[in-house]
Design a protein around this motif. Structure first.
Motif, PDB file in Angstrom:
ATOM      1  N   ASN A 135       0.786  -1.202   0.277  1.00 48.93           N
ATOM      2  CA  ASN A 135      -0.203   0.027   0.071  1.00 48.93           C
ATOM      3  C   ASN A 135       0.369   0.990  -0.008  1.00 48.93           C
ATOM      4  OD1 ASN A 135      -2.450  -1.533  -0.003  1.00 48.93           O
ATOM      5  ND2 ASN A 135      -2.287  -1.073   1.867  1.00 48.93           N
ATOM      6  N   HIS A 139       2.503   1.980  -3.659  1.00 51.59           N
ATOM      7  CA  HIS A 139       1.564   3.090  -3.917  1.00 51.59           C
ATOM      8  C   HIS A 139       1.207   4.106  -3.843  1.00 51.59           C
ATOM      9  CE1 HIS A 139      -2.553   3.328  -7.144  1.00 51.59           C
ATOM     10  NE2 HIS A 139      -3.092   3.495  -5.881  1.00 51.59           N
ATOM     11  N   SER A 140       0.963   3.958  -3.177  1.00 52.76           N
ATOM     12  CA  SER A 140       0.876   5.805  -2.380  1.00 52.76           C
ATOM     13  C   SER A 140       2.063   6.668  -2.574  1.00 52.76           C
ATOM     14  CB  SER A 140       0.846   5.517  -1.075  1.00 52.76           C
ATOM     15  OG  SER A 140       0.399   7.153   0.291  1.00 52.76           O
TER      16      SER A 140
END
Length: 143
Positions: A66, A69-70
């Motif tokens: 995550n 991606h961020s």
């Protein structure tokens, strides 16, 4: 943003990009480029492991999917994302890899700033590999 996390995010995305290019290239010298790109994504396994370990030595936690991606979504730089549904010519693939390597070198240099000398040295090894391979790609692009 933590530069080591930024570097890990880029290494992770760019390793996957190289894998896609490995599968989806077309044109002359397919076998040569297919093998070359396969070697790159295998090298990136070691780079990701090394940078993760160096980052943890500095007190950082491992990066999650995550976070990858961020971080990539919020970067000022244009993060290259290869599409699995797209075929790439050898020349386009080499240009993309060259751009990815150049971005990685810039982020490595930002990680080196203020880091202990042993960590700077470890990062120099990765940077040197990327520079040498960028020069190779530039020569191959012209032929």
């Amino acid at each position: 943003m933590n530069n080591f996390k930024k570097l890990l995010a880029l290494l992770t995305v760019y390793q996957y990009n190289i894998r896609v290019l490995h599968w989806k290239i077309s044109g002359l010298d397919f076998d040569d480029k297919h093998s070359l790109f396969g070697g790159y994504y295998e090298e990136f396994d070691g780079f990701i492991d090394k940078v993760s370990e160096l980052s943890m030595q500095l007190g950082n936690d491992p990066i999650s999917f995550n976070e990858v991606h961020s971080i990539c979504e919020n970067m000022e730089e244009n993060v290259i994302i290869c599409q699995g549904s797209t075929n790439y010519s050898n020349i386009d693939a080499l240009k993309m890899i060259g751009t990815m390597f150049e971005q990685l070198i810039t982020v490595i240099e930002s990680c080196q700033e203020g880091s202990p000398s042993d960590i700077q040295s470890e990062l120099d090894d990765i940077k040197q590999y990327l520079r040498l391979e960028s020069r190779y790609k530039n020569r191959r692009r012209l032929s």
